[in-house]
Design an enzyme around this catalytic site. Structure first.
Site, PDB file in Angstrom:
ATOM      1  CG  ASP A 153      68.448  27.590  67.618  1.00  0.00           C
ATOM      2  OD1 ASP A 153      67.270  27.373  67.970  1.00  0.00           O
ATOM      3  OD2 ASP A 153      68.805  27.643  66.424  1.00  0.00           O
TER       4      ASP A 153
ATOM      5  CD  GLN B   4      64.295  21.124  64.352  1.00  0.00           C
ATOM      6  OE1 GLN B   4      64.534  22.147  63.716  1.00  0.00           O
ATOM      7  NE2 GLN B   4      63.144  20.501  64.263  1.00  0.00           N
TER       8      GLN B   4
END
Lengths: 402, 138
Positions: free
Chosen positions: A193, A196
Site C-alpha cells: 500500500d 502514503q
C-alpha cells in the site's frame, strides 16, 4: 511555493489565515494541475481509444502519456500501470481479481496491525470468503512492525502479505525491502500500500520488489477519484479482471468473450481521463522538486515539530523517535481533551488537522491509545516552520480552554 | 467571546466536566451500546422502566465534549418521563440538530445544542446518546 496553491491563501470566516496540516488525508492542488484539467475540458475532451477524430486522438495521446508518466515515476513498464479510482479500488482489485482465483482454504494471508482499513478489511474479507487463516502481525510499542513476530508468522502456506510502505496513522516508514525478501523466500506475494509513501518519497517498484503497489492521486497534488494499481508483469497472467464490459475486450461473441491485453483488460468502461492527466501534471510538479527533497523537507518539519512538542505539558506523541523511520506526520493527544475537541479549537485558530481513528482502528487498539483516537498534523511540500509554530500556539490555546 | 463559545456553550462545558448520571445501574431492563463509527465515540446506556416510565437511566462512554455532554443532558431530561414523552423529546431534539428548527420549550437544557446544526461534522457526536435512547424505547 505557497503562491502556486490558490487555496492556501484562504482566510476563514473568523479572519484567521488557513494553515493546512491535513495532507495525509488529502493534499491541495497547484494551479498547474487545476489548469491542466481545465485545459482538457476546454480543448481535448472526447472518449479515449475509441473515437477516430481529432479530439479523440488528443484525448488518447494525453491519456497514454499520463500512463507513461506514472510508469516512469515508479520505475515500472507502461503495461504494468492500471488506472483505478484510488488505493481502495486498487487493493480490492487484487483481493477479488488475484485473491479469489488463487487463494484456497489451506492458505494464509498476513497483514500488519498498522494497516489502513483499506489494506486490512479487503484481506480479512477474502480470508473469510476462502475460510483460510488471517494473521495480523503484532507491533512494537512505538507502532513499528515487530519483525521477529512477522518472520515467525510467515510459513510456506502464506499466499499473500499486505503491508504499507508508510503508515497513514503515525507516518512510519516500514522496511518493505526486507519484508519483500522474506515474503518471496517463502513463496508468497507482497502487496504494498503506497498511498502514503508514494507522495512523500522516491518509489522504485523494482527495487522494493513489490508484486502489487497501490496509490492515490489526491494525496500527491492530483485530483480525487484517480489512483493506480501497479501489477508486476509476472502477476498479470493470474490477475483476473474485476470489472468486465466495454473497453476491456478483445472479441465478444454470444457464448464467450476474449479480453484485451493489460492494462486495458483491467480498465472496463470509460476511464477517468481528466484524473489521469491531472495526476500526470502533479507528477511533473513533484519531479521538478525531486522526491528525495520532499522526504527531506517533511523530515525537517517533523523534527522541528517533534522537538517543540516533546516538552509541552499534557502532550503525548506517538510513533518512533528515529527520524529515518518517519516522514512528515505528527500524531498526538492532549491529556484530558478528546482529539475532536482539539481539532475544533485548532480550527478556530485557522489550523486544519485530522482527528479520529484515521481508518486505522487496529493499531490504536493494539497500542491502547487514549480515546481510541488521536490528533494528526501532516506536512507537505508547501508547509514551513511558521505553520508548525502556529500549531504549537494553538495547542496551548486548546489546553487553556479545556 | 469567540465563535468557539457558540459550539462549546458554558452549559455544555459544565456537563462535560461533571457528567450527570454517569455510571452503571445495578438493576436495569435495557442496555444499548452504540458507537459513532466516523470518530469512535462510544456510549453504553442502561435504563430501568417502571409503569411505562423511565424510572432511572445511566450512561458510560468515551468521546468528545459534545458527545459526552449531550449524553449527560439527555439523561437529565429523560429521567421520570413516560416512554411516549421520551419518544417525542427525542424527535424534537433530532429535528433541532438536523434541521436547525427552533426547539420547543420542553427540551430544557438540551436547547443549548441548537447551534450544532451549523457544525455538520459534530452532528453525529451530539445525537449519539439520543439515538441510543431511541433504540432502547422503540
Amino acid at each position: 511555493m505557497k503562491k502556486d496553491f490558490p487555496i492556501l491563501s484562504t482566510v476563514l470566516p473568523n479572519g484567521k489565515k488557513l494553515v493546512y496540516l491535513d495532507n495525509a488525508a488529502t493534499t491541495q492542488k497547484p494551479l498547474s494541475v487545476i489548469e491542466r484539467i481545465s485545459h482538457f475540458y476546454k480543448s481535448e475532451n472526447a472518449n479515449v481509444s475509441r473515437s477516430a477524430h481529432y479530439l479523440g486522438e488528443q484525448t488518447t495521446v494525453s491519456y497514454n502519456n499520463a500512463r507513461k508518466a506514472v510508469a516512469k515515476f515508479i520505475n515500472a513498464d507502461e503495461d504494468e500501470v492500471i488506472f483505478t479510482s484510488g488505493t481502495t479500488e486498487s487493493i480490492n482489485m487484487i483481493a477479488y481479481g488475484w485473491g479469489d482465483p488463487n487463494v484456497s482454504e489451506d492458505d494464509e494471508i498476513i497483514v500488519m496491525t498498522s494497516e489502513h482499513h483499506s489494506d486490512f478489511v479487503p484481506w480479512q474479507q477474502l480470508a473469510m470468503r476462502k475460510k483460510c487463516k488471517f494473521k495480523v502481525v503484532p507491533l512494537n510499542i512505538d507502532g513499528t512492525i515487530n519483525m521477529v513476530e512477522f518472520k515467525k508468522s510467515i510459513t510456506s502456506k502464506t499466499k499473500i502479505v499486505a503491508c504499507a510502505r508508510m503508515t497513514n496513522s503515525f507516518g512510519i516508514i516500514n522496511p518493505v525491502e526486507e519484508i519483500s525478501k522474506t515474503v518471496h523466500e517463502n513463496g508468497a506475494i507482497l502487496v504494498v500500500d503506497g498511498a502514503q509513501s508514494v507522495p512523500s518519497m522516491p518509489t522504485d517498484v523494482k527495487n522494493m520488489d513489490a508484486d502489487f503497489l497501490s496509490f492515490s492521486g489526491h494525496k500527491m497534488l492530483g485530483p480525487m477519484g484517480i489512483g493506480v494499481l501497479y501489477a508486476k508483469k509476472d502477476m498479470l497472467e493470474s490477475l483476473k479482471p474485476f470489472l468486465t464490459g466495454g473497453g476491456m475486450i478483445d472479441e465478444v461473441k454470444d457464448e464467450s468473450t476474449t479480453f484485451a491485453c493489460a492494462p486495458d483488460r483491467y480498465e472496463a468502461g470509460t476511464p477517468n481521463v481528466e484524473g489521469a492527466i491531472g495526476l500526470a501534471s502533479a507528477i511533473e510538479y513533484l519531479d521538478e522538486i525531486g522526491m528525495e527533497n520532499i522526504l527531506e523537507h517533511e523530515r525537517s518539519l517533523f523534527e522541528y515539530a517533534y522537538s517543540k512538542l516533546k516538552s509541552v505539558d499534557r502532550v503525548t506523541l506517538y510513533g518512533p523517535k528515529e527520524i529515518e523511520k518517519r516522514a512528515g506526520i505528527v500524531t498526538f493527544n492532549i491529556k484530558g481533551i478528546h482529539p475532536h475537541d482539539v481539532a475544533a479549537v485548532l480550527d478556530s485558530n485557522g489550523i486544519a488537522i485530522r482527528s479520529g481513528h484515521h481508518c486505522a482502528q487496529p493499531i490504536l487498539r493494539a497500542l491502547k491509545v487514549d480515546f481510541m483516537a488521536t490528533a494528526r498534523a501532516s506536512f507537505y511540500i508547501y508547509n514551513d516552520k511558521s505553520d508548525v509554530d502556529a500549531l504549537v500556539d494553538a495547542i496551548e490555546d486548546a489546553k487553556r480552554r479545556f | 467571546m469567540d465563535e468557539l463559545s457558540d459550539l462549546y456553550a458554558e452549559v455544555i462545558m459544565d456537563h462535560q466536566r461533571h457528567p450527570r448520571n454517569f455510571g452503571k445501574l445495578e438493576n436495569f431492563d435495557r442496555e444499548i451500546q452504540m458507537t459513532n463509527s466516523s470518530c469512535g465515540d462510544q456510549i453504553s446506556l442502561q435504563i430501568k422502566f417502571e409503569n411505562e416510565k423511565i424510572k432511572d437511566l445511566k450512561f458510560t462512554g468515551m468521546g468528545c465534549a459534545i458527545s459526552m455532554a449531550s449524553a449527560s443532558v439527555m439523561t437529565e431530561v429523560m429521567k421520570g418521563l413516560s416512554v411516549k414523552e421520551a419518544k417525542h423529546f427525542c424527535d424534537e431534539f433530532l429535528e433541532m440538530i438536523r434541521e436547525g428548527k427552533v426547539p420547543a420549550d420542553d427540551l430544557k437544557d438540551a436547547k443549548v445544542f441548537s447551534n450544532i446544526h451549523k457544525y455538520p461534522m459534530r452532528i453525529k457526536c451530539a445525537t449519539l446518546a439520543w439515538h441510543a435512547l431511541q433504540k432502547a424505547i422503540e
